[in-house]
Scaffold this motif. Structure first.
Motif, PDB file in Angstrom:
ATOM      1  N   LYS A  20     -43.276  11.882   2.101  1.00 41.53           N
ATOM      2  CA  LYS A  20     -44.203  12.438   1.354  1.00 41.53           C
ATOM      3  C   LYS A  20     -44.879  11.169   0.247  1.00 41.53           C
ATOM      4  CE  LYS A  20     -43.845  17.365   2.247  1.00 41.53           C
ATOM      5  NZ  LYS A  20     -43.451  18.490   1.475  1.00 41.53           N
ATOM      6  N   LEU A  21     -43.961  10.636  -0.398  1.00 39.85           N
ATOM      7  CA  LEU A  21     -44.185   9.876  -1.630  1.00 39.85           C
ATOM      8  C   LEU A  21     -44.213   8.249  -1.005  1.00 39.85           C
ATOM      9  CD1 LEU A  21     -41.255  10.953  -4.014  1.00 39.85           C
ATOM     10  CD2 LEU A  21     -43.738  11.284  -4.412  1.00 39.85           C
ATOM     11  N   GLY A  22     -44.229   8.210   0.304  1.00 38.27           N
ATOM     12  CA  GLY A  22     -44.413   6.727   0.865  1.00 38.27           C
ATOM     13  C   GLY A  22     -43.434   5.895   0.604  1.00 38.27           C
ATOM     14  N   LEU A  23     -42.272   6.272   0.294  1.00 38.13           N
ATOM     15  CA  LEU A  23     -40.822   5.561   0.300  1.00 38.13           C
ATOM     16  C   LEU A  23     -40.295   5.149   1.348  1.00 38.13           C
ATOM     17  CD1 LEU A  23     -39.633   7.548  -2.841  1.00 38.13           C
ATOM     18  CD2 LEU A  23     -40.777   5.411  -2.985  1.00 38.13           C
ATOM     19  N   VAL A  24     -40.369   5.660   2.645  1.00 38.94           N
ATOM     20  CA  VAL A  24     -39.687   5.352   3.924  1.00 38.94           C
ATOM     21  C   VAL A  24     -40.612   5.141   5.030  1.00 38.94           C
ATOM     22  CG1 VAL A  24     -37.775   6.721   3.121  1.00 38.94           C
ATOM     23  CG2 VAL A  24     -39.340   7.517   4.605  1.00 38.94           C
ATOM     24  N   LEU A  25     -40.119   4.355   5.976  1.00 38.61           N
ATOM     25  CA  LEU A  25     -41.041   4.231   7.113  1.00 38.61           C
ATOM     26  C   LEU A  25     -39.884   4.660   8.165  1.00 38.61           C
ATOM     27  CD1 LEU A  25     -43.344   2.921   8.692  1.00 38.61           C
ATOM     28  CD2 LEU A  25     -42.131   0.705   8.825  1.00 38.61           C
ATOM     29  N   PHE A  26     -40.469   5.296   9.102  1.00 40.11           N
ATOM     30  CA  PHE A  26     -39.405   5.869  10.113  1.00 40.11           C
ATOM     31  C   PHE A  26     -38.303   6.566   9.720  1.00 40.11           C
ATOM     32  CE2 PHE A  26     -41.662   2.258  12.388  1.00 40.11           C
ATOM     33  CZ  PHE A  26     -42.739   2.838  13.360  1.00 40.11           C
ATOM     34  N   THR A  27     -37.098   6.067   9.808  1.00 37.46           N
ATOM     35  CA  THR A  27     -35.936   6.771   9.332  1.00 37.46           C
ATOM     36  C   THR A  27     -35.149   5.787   8.354  1.00 37.46           C
ATOM     37  OG1 THR A  27     -34.483   5.745  11.113  1.00 37.46           O
ATOM     38  CG2 THR A  27     -35.574   7.795  11.650  1.00 37.46           C
ATOM     39  N   PHE A  28     -35.981   4.786   7.767  1.00 32.52           N
ATOM     40  CA  PHE A  28     -35.439   4.095   6.809  1.00 32.52           C
ATOM     41  C   PHE A  28     -35.085   4.770   5.563  1.00 32.52           C
ATOM     42  CE2 PHE A  28     -38.091   0.299   9.027  1.00 32.52           C
ATOM     43  CZ  PHE A  28     -37.518   0.766  10.296  1.00 32.52           C
ATOM     44  N   GLY A  29     -34.129   5.479   5.335  1.00 31.65           N
ATOM     45  CA  GLY A  29     -34.021   6.013   4.024  1.00 31.65           C
ATOM     46  C   GLY A  29     -32.781   7.348   3.870  1.00 31.65           C
ATOM     47  N   ASN A  30     -32.478   7.824   2.847  1.00 27.16           N
ATOM     48  CA  ASN A  30     -31.610   8.731   2.882  1.00 27.16           C
ATOM     49  C   ASN A  30     -31.426   9.197   1.589  1.00 27.16           C
ATOM     50  OD1 ASN A  30     -29.079   7.236   2.026  1.00 27.16           O
ATOM     51  ND2 ASN A  30     -29.446   6.424   3.862  1.00 27.16           N
ATOM     52  N   ALA A  42     -23.938  16.753   0.763  1.00 29.70           N
ATOM     53  CA  ALA A  42     -24.676  16.886   1.957  1.00 29.70           C
ATOM     54  C   ALA A  42     -25.653  15.645   2.160  1.00 29.70           C
ATOM     55  CB  ALA A  42     -25.547  18.110   2.130  1.00 29.70           C
ATOM     56  N   ILE A  43     -25.758  15.175   3.227  1.00 27.04           N
ATOM     57  CA  ILE A  43     -26.658  13.812   3.354  1.00 27.04           C
ATOM     58  C   ILE A  43     -27.298  13.952   4.696  1.00 27.04           C
ATOM     59  CG2 ILE A  43     -24.640  12.646   4.701  1.00 27.04           C
ATOM     60  CD1 ILE A  43     -25.686  10.100   3.097  1.00 27.04           C
ATOM     61  N   LYS A  44     -28.342  13.326   4.820  1.00 26.12           N
ATOM     62  CA  LYS A  44     -29.189  13.111   5.996  1.00 26.12           C
ATOM     63  C   LYS A  44     -28.471  12.320   7.258  1.00 26.12           C
ATOM     64  CE  LYS A  44     -33.469  10.709   7.820  1.00 26.12           C
ATOM     65  NZ  LYS A  44     -32.646   9.788   8.931  1.00 26.12           N
ATOM     66  N   PRO A  45     -28.524  13.127   8.264  1.00 22.68           N
ATOM     67  CA  PRO A  45     -27.928  12.691   9.352  1.00 22.68           C
ATOM     68  C   PRO A  45     -28.661  11.200  10.029  1.00 22.68           C
ATOM     69  CG  PRO A  45     -29.502  14.365  10.241  1.00 22.68           C
ATOM     70  CD  PRO A  45     -29.337  14.472   8.717  1.00 22.68           C
ATOM     71  N   SER A  46     -27.935  10.468  10.606  1.00 24.16           N
ATOM     72  CA  SER A  46     -28.240   9.002  10.854  1.00 24.16           C
ATOM     73  C   SER A  46     -29.305   8.886  11.887  1.00 24.16           C
ATOM     74  CB  SER A  46     -27.087   8.209  11.354  1.00 24.16           C
ATOM     75  OG  SER A  46     -27.340   6.954  11.658  1.00 24.16           O
ATOM     76  N   LEU A  53     -35.651  17.285  10.932  1.00 19.62           N
ATOM     77  CA  LEU A  53     -34.677  17.630  10.066  1.00 19.62           C
ATOM     78  C   LEU A  53     -34.841  18.946   9.836  1.00 19.62           C
ATOM     79  CD1 LEU A  53     -34.647  14.622   7.401  1.00 19.62           C
ATOM     80  CD2 LEU A  53     -33.070  15.196   9.364  1.00 19.62           C
ATOM     81  N   SER A  54     -33.879  19.692   9.372  1.00 25.32           N
ATOM     82  CA  SER A  54     -33.636  20.843   8.930  1.00 25.32           C
ATOM     83  C   SER A  54     -32.536  20.950   7.877  1.00 25.32           C
ATOM     84  CB  SER A  54     -33.460  21.840  10.081  1.00 25.32           C
ATOM     85  OG  SER A  54     -32.283  21.903  10.603  1.00 25.32           O
ATOM     86  N   PRO A  55     -32.423  22.113   7.088  1.00 24.32           N
ATOM     87  CA  PRO A  55     -31.323  22.050   6.185  1.00 24.32           C
ATOM     88  C   PRO A  55     -30.014  22.175   7.052  1.00 24.32           C
ATOM     89  CG  PRO A  55     -32.873  23.623   5.271  1.00 24.32           C
ATOM     90  CD  PRO A  55     -33.508  23.290   6.848  1.00 24.32           C
ATOM     91  N   ALA A  56     -30.018  22.982   8.293  1.00 25.48           N
ATOM     92  CA  ALA A  56     -28.561  22.938   9.090  1.00 25.48           C
ATOM     93  C   ALA A  56     -28.180  21.556   9.622  1.00 25.48           C
ATOM     94  CB  ALA A  56     -28.858  24.071   9.969  1.00 25.48           C
ATOM     95  N   LYS A  57     -29.226  20.640   9.546  1.00 25.85           N
ATOM     96  CA  LYS A  57     -28.871  19.260  10.028  1.00 25.85           C
ATOM     97  C   LYS A  57     -28.258  18.239   9.049  1.00 25.85           C
ATOM     98  CE  LYS A  57     -31.932  19.386  14.134  1.00 25.85           C
ATOM     99  NZ  LYS A  57     -33.178  19.020  14.693  1.00 25.85           N
ATOM    100  N   MET A  58     -28.264  18.795   7.859  1.00 29.80           N
ATOM    101  CA  MET A  58     -27.508  18.161   6.828  1.00 29.80           C
ATOM    102  C   MET A  58     -26.109  17.987   7.181  1.00 29.80           C
ATOM    103  SD  MET A  58     -29.954  16.747   4.923  1.00 29.80           S
ATOM    104  CE  MET A  58     -31.285  16.842   6.515  1.00 29.80           C
ATOM    105  N   VAL A  59     -25.359  16.844   7.054  1.00 28.50           N
ATOM    106  CA  VAL A  59     -24.014  16.618   7.422  1.00 28.50           C
ATOM    107  C   VAL A  59     -23.123  16.877   5.985  1.00 28.50           C
ATOM    108  CG1 VAL A  59     -22.191  15.259   8.315  1.00 28.50           C
ATOM    109  CG2 VAL A  59     -24.692  15.362   9.154  1.00 28.50           C
TER     110      VAL A  59
END
Length: 232
Positions: A20-30, A42-46, A53-59
């Motif tokens: 939303k903030l324009g800080l990532v392209l595709f999956t380039f961030g976490n 808890a962290i974003k899955p690779s 994404l969903s809350p339940a998918k956070m590792v």
């Protein structure tokens, strides 16, 4: 309900702010969100697209970087997050992006100079750029060593992680942190804006001077000093 629901929700919401903030392209961030009382984050899955994404998918991962809960592989940067959480006891959120302007400064191996009051509103020093990682570190546990690359750069500059909450990793990209995931995301957006402004400043005037000390002090202290008066 799980004891980790709150950090999964927090990490999910923070991660969704990056596109939303324009800080990532595709999956380039976490983004990660920590609970100090549990010793977990808890962290974003690779490699998972943000729209999936969903809350339940956070590792869920401990501060040694070991996965505790989750069916998906955690972010490839998980070990870096784990090192920072373990070494810096007063942070609750970490963000890593490859945002365009901040990454361009990192690739140029340059710290971002304090050119103006927007920068000084957030920190009194240049945004540091850690030097490229040594070959023996690269060939070892790369993501783990990246954490110490960040920590050592602040130590070498005589800076505290509570004094400055953002850094460029040379040839790589920015990391930011804060007491909460929300603050870490805020810092990431601020860093990108400062990086863009600094680039434009040098394009307009290659000899632009740094902001003078009196203005740096004034702008930082009016927001963060003991007699701050910015905001409600």
């Amino acid at each position: 309900m799980s004891q980790y629901d709150h950090i999964q929700q927090s990490a999910y919401l923070a991660n969704m702010q990056l596109p939303k903030l324009g800080l990532v392209l595709f999956t380039f961030g976490n983004v990660s969100a920590a609970d100090r009382s549990l010793g977990m984050f808890a962290i974003k899955p690779s490699g998972v697209p943000y729209e999936d994404l969903s809350p339940a998918k956070m590792v869920i991962v401990d501060f040694d970087g070991k996965t505790v809960q989750g069916k998906l592989r955690p972010s490839s940067d998980t070990q870096t997050h784990a090192v920072l959480y373990k070494q810096w006891t007063n942070i609750g959120g970490i963000v890593h992006t490859h945002s365009v302007y901040a990454t361009a400064w990192a690739q140029s191996l340059r710290s971002i100079p304090v050119f103006g009051t927007t920068h000084a509103d957030h920190t009194t020093v240049d945004i540091p750029c850690a030097p490229p990682m040594r070959d023996e570190m690269i060939s070892g546990n790369y993501e783990y060593e990246t954490g110490f690359q960040i920590i050592n750069e602040l130590k070498d500059k005589g800076l505290s992680y509570e004094e400055i909450e953002m850094i460029l990793v040379g040839n790589h990209a920015p990391f930011t942190w804060g007491k909460t995931p929300e603050k870490a995301v805020y810092n990431s957006a601020v860093l990108e804006s400062i990086a863009q402004m600094a680039l434009l400043t040098e394009q307009i005037n290659a000899n632009a001077p740094r902001l003078k000390a009196a203005l740096i002090k004034k702008h930082f202290e009016r927001k963060h000093g003991p007699d701050s008066y910015y905001g409600q």
